[in-house]
Design an enzyme around this catalytic site. Structure first.
Site, mmCIF file in Angstrom:
data_model
loop_
_atom_site.group_PDB
_atom_site.id
_atom_site.type_symbol
_atom_site.label_atom_id
_atom_site.label_comp_id
_atom_site.label_asym_id
_atom_site.label_seq_id
_atom_site.Cartn_x
_atom_site.Cartn_y
_atom_site.Cartn_z
ATOM 1 N N CYS A 8 3.560 1.653 2.636
ATOM 2 C CA CYS A 8 4.827 0.963 2.347
ATOM 3 C C CYS A 8 5.743 1.857 1.512
ATOM 4 C CB CYS A 8 4.581 -0.325 1.566
ATOM 5 S SG CYS A 8 3.544 -1.520 2.389
ATOM 6 N N ASP A 44 13.511 23.302 -31.991
ATOM 7 C CA ASP A 44 14.259 22.136 -32.494
ATOM 8 C C ASP A 44 15.754 22.356 -32.602
ATOM 9 O OD1 ASP A 44 14.318 23.879 -34.675
ATOM 10 O OD2 ASP A 44 14.313 22.240 -36.119
ATOM 11 N N CYS A 95 0.850 -1.208 0.000
ATOM 12 C CA CYS A 95 0.000 0.000 0.000
ATOM 13 C C CYS A 95 0.876 1.245 0.000
ATOM 14 C CB CYS A 95 -0.922 0.003 1.220
ATOM 15 S SG CYS A 95 -0.024 0.157 2.776
ATOM 16 N N ASP A 151 17.567 27.043 -29.385
ATOM 17 C CA ASP A 151 16.294 26.999 -28.652
ATOM 18 C C ASP A 151 16.468 26.431 -27.239
ATOM 19 O OD1 ASP A 151 14.849 27.921 -30.882
ATOM 20 O OD2 ASP A 151 14.685 25.893 -31.692
ATOM 21 N N ASP A 191 9.060 28.289 -32.161
ATOM 22 C CA ASP A 191 10.161 28.833 -32.945
ATOM 23 C C ASP A 191 9.724 28.755 -34.408
ATOM 24 O OD1 ASP A 191 12.886 29.634 -33.540
ATOM 25 O OD2 ASP A 191 13.124 27.593 -34.311
#
Length: 743
Positions: free
Chosen positions: A16, A631, A13, A635, A432
């Site tokens: 734990c 990309d 549970c 960036d 971008d």
């Protein structure tokens, strides 16, 4: 800093998982520790100079759980263990049922109007009536010995969990039953009405059934990882001394020449050295259209070769392949914690001790009020059994595991629970321009010259200057010169000026090539070309100015085509109530022309690469939760600054490393899909937490006799056990609905 994953066995549970996290975080050298209850894993970041893996394992095992480092276990073995656990639980349930059914008939048959033979009936033979129940109950308790073993051990270590509640509850019923049997054999037959054996056996029976259903459901949560693990072929066909040899995948080495025939799966990552084909990469990128591959093309392991035979050189194997990287990203995301889970963690830490105290106080309260031991024991056991924190611990990790697995199927890799939660709050998305909104493959469209040079001469100068540049616009100019078979000149010196352009010395002349800012900075008069440059920019083209010896020589206009789905992606984001912003180093008129085509709300133009992060911060200062989509290397700072950084998978490694979410294919529609998935997952987590909290908030007062105070029914411990099991299974079933999500 080092990262490691541990398989944890024995957790039942959220109490734990909370105890394990707390114990590991206390160790010197631990930077971060998160436990995924649904995946039964511990993810740790630590300083290997201060602490070892063995010390971490020992700290977990001191709590009473088994820990294994990821270096010593694999997924297939883990799956075998899960199958074994499911089979064991089912066998335990069936055998328990065999003993519990006759026990229920003997103990409760007379209440339902059934008559028992005299030798075992309550009225005629109370001794046999009681001893038969003891005999039938004992095997059920022995079958459930793990509840007692773990429950009592964790109780003694002052870290009680669900097993502790079950152990105390069922042991109390069983021991009181033995006490009653002794009294019956001592001549006090009235104790035959106060036996609690059927409660002890039925509780264990129902909880075992719940655990069985939970184990099956948990197995389904990691199906995305299993699917990905099974994508790679088991063998590879390689070329050795001019012959084809089939070897196991593990035996492939970097530099090996592999042969792939039509219909084969690509064994590992590599580069094509012979042949031509098309490859289906949909299992990794979500892109259904096969990708053409020629000599020099990179190919990804686990993708499917469609129609041609190729030879390729292995460049990445084992953990270095793209597939292994994706699996690692998904596993890390599944093991991470969303901030929303912190409340459940805090409550779980105090939950079990509080429940034990509530059970004791309510039982004592009812005993002193009614003087009825049986009634007080019913209250005590019911409170302990119904208040299991399983549902609470499973609410968040199951939804994250299934949600991140589902997003991976669509080629969307969400790196962490924190990114997942933040993404659902996003109200502004920054794109971008070059390579994100546009294809990033610009072409020369116009060449305008002054009288000092011809068009071809201007193109030769520009292409010669750009030969050493890696900028997409420079590549377009170079490509145009090559297509015209123009002979380039040698450059004496080259200087890149980020955000402006380049400066070169060519045949003793100083040449500048770049944007308007570069020309104005160098005090070059642009009046003669101002109207033409404005017209080109308004058409969405980027004018590149060229000057020779401080005199303007002409303009080369370059246009980058807008990606097919850019306009549609912006439209979908608008429907979701999200503002869309474009950021670019391009001139304002060109940027605004592109923005108008796509339907973008706001434009940040003429932004230097180093200033992109500052523009993201400016939006954040307006109180907006910002996602940045890019990309390129330039960036990376902006991706890191944004609340959520989203990298296009075809971009640079630096951009992908800086991002929180990676889109495996260059389709901007996946931005909205990622945000929608995030919203769905967080909604699912909130539903799970609502039901988990609600179940305990309603269940515990009822078990304490809250309804009975007003003349209502008393909750039977057996019904409490059934309700507890149902709550855990219902949370997992609700999380499994995410598997049905479609784009």
């Amino acid at each position: 800093m080092k990262e490691n994953t541990f398989k944890i066995e024995g957790m039942s549970c959220s109490a734990c998982s909370g105890h394990v996290e707390k114990a590991v975080r206390k160790l010197d050298g631990i930077i971060e520790a998160n436990v995924n209850l649904a995946g039964e894993k511990l993810f740790v970041k630590f300083d290997e100079k201060k602490i070892t893996i063995l010390e971490i394992i020992n700290s977990v095992q001191n709590l009473g759980y088994k820990a294994t480092s990821e270096e010593n276990f694999d997924l297939s073995k883990s799956e075998d263990n899960r199958d074994k656990e499911i089979k064991e639980l089912w066998n335990r349930f069936v055998i328990s049922l065999v003993f519990t059914m006759p026990l229920l008939i003997i103990s409760m048959g007379h209440m339902l109007g059934y008559s028992l033979p005299d030798f075992i009936s309550l009225e005629s033979s109370p001794k046999m009536f009681s001893i038969a129940q003891l005999i039938l109950t004992t095997p059920v308790l022995l079958l459930g010995y793990k509840f007692f073993k773990v429950g009592i051990r964790t109780l003694l270590k002052r870290s009680p969990n669900m097993d502790s509640l079950i152990a105390i509850g069922t042991a109390s019923a069983y021991l009181y039953g033995i006490f009653a049997v002794i009294k019956i054999f001592g001549g006090e037959s009235r104790y035959a009405h106060e036996l609690y054996f059927e409660s002890a056996a039925t509780i264990l029976l129902l909880i075992t059934l719940g655990k069985y259903l939970e184990a099956i459901s948990k197995g389904k949560t990691s199906s995305a990882i299993k699917k990905m693990m099974n994508l790679a072929p088991k063998t590879a066909r390689i070329e050795r001394e001019g012959k084809e040899v089939i070897i196991s995948l593990e035996a492939v080495k970097v530099g090996d020449i592999l042969i792939v025939k039509p219909g084969d799966k690509i064994p590992v990552d590599g580069v094509v050295i012979d042949g031509r084909t098309s490859i289906d990469e949909s299992m990794l990128t979500g892109e259904s259209i096969p990708v053409e591959k020629n000599i020099g093309s990179e190919i990804i392991g686990a993708s499917i070769n469609k129609n041609g035979s190729i030879k390729y050189k292995a460049t990445k194997i084992g953990k270095d392949t793209a597939l292994a990287g994706i699996i690692k990203l998904v596993e890390d995301a599944q093991g991470s914690k969303a901030p929303i889970a912190k409340l459940a963690d805090i409550i779980s830490g105090y939950f079990v001790p509080v429940v034990i105290l509530l059970a004791i106080f309510s039982a004592l309260g009812w005993y002193f009020t009614t003087k009825n031991t049986e009634f007080a024991l019913t209250i005590f056991i019911s409170v302990l059994v119904i208040a299991c924190p399983c549902a609470l611990g499973l609410a968040t990790p199951t939804a994250i595991m299934i949600g991140t697995g589902k997003s991976a199927e669509y080629g969307i890799l969400i790196k962490s629970g924190e990114a997942l939660e933040t993404a659902h709050k996003v109200k502004t998305v920054i794109f971008d321009k070059t390579g994100t909104i546009t294809e990033g493959k610009p072409k020369v469209t116009d060449i305008l010259v002054q009288n000092i040079v011809s068009q071809d001469e201007l193109l030769i100068l520009a292409a010669s200057a750009e030969k050493n540049s890696e900028h997409p616009l420079g590549e377009a100019i170079l490509k145009a010169a090559i297509e015209k078979s123009l002979e380039l000149k040698k450059v004496d010196s080259f200087l890149a000026i980020p955000g402006y352009g380049i400066k070169v010395m060519l045949e003793g002349k100083s040449i500048l090539l770049g944007n308007k800012k570069l020309m104005l900075q160098n005090k070059i008069d642009l009046k003669s070309l101002e109207l033409q440059s404005n017209k080109l920019a308004s058409e969405g083209k980027t004018p590149m100015f060229i000057s020779i010896e401080k005199e303007i020589a002409g303009i080369i206009a370059v246009a980058d085509t807008v990606k097919e789905n850019s306009k549609k992606a912006v439209k979908v984001l608008h429907k979701m109530g999200i503002e869309v912003v474009m950021i670019t180093g391009d001139n304002r008129k060109t940027a605004e022309a592109i923005a108008a085509i796509v339907g973008i709300d706001r434009v940040f133009a003429e932004v230097l690469p180093k200033d992109k992060a500052a523009e993201v911060k400016r939006l954040q200062n307006e109180g907006k939760v910002v996602a940045m989509v890019g990309d390129g290397i330039n960036d990376a700072p902006a991706l890191a600054q944004a609340n959520v950084g989203i990298a296009i998978g075809s971009g640079t490694d630096v951009a992908i490393e800086s991002a929180d979410i990676v889109l495996m294919k260059s389709d901007l529609m996946d931005v909205s899909t990622a945000i929608k998935l995030s919203r769905e997952i967080i909604k699912n987590i909130k539903q799970n937490l609502f039901w988990a909290f609600g179940y305990n908030i309603l269940g515990i007062p009822v078990a304490m006799g809250g309804l009975h105070l007003f003349g209502g029914p008393l909750l039977s411990p057996m019904i409490a056990a059934a309700a507890m099991s149902i709550s855990s299974v219902s949370v997992i079933i609700n999380a499994l609905r995410l598997k049905n999500y479609t784009k």
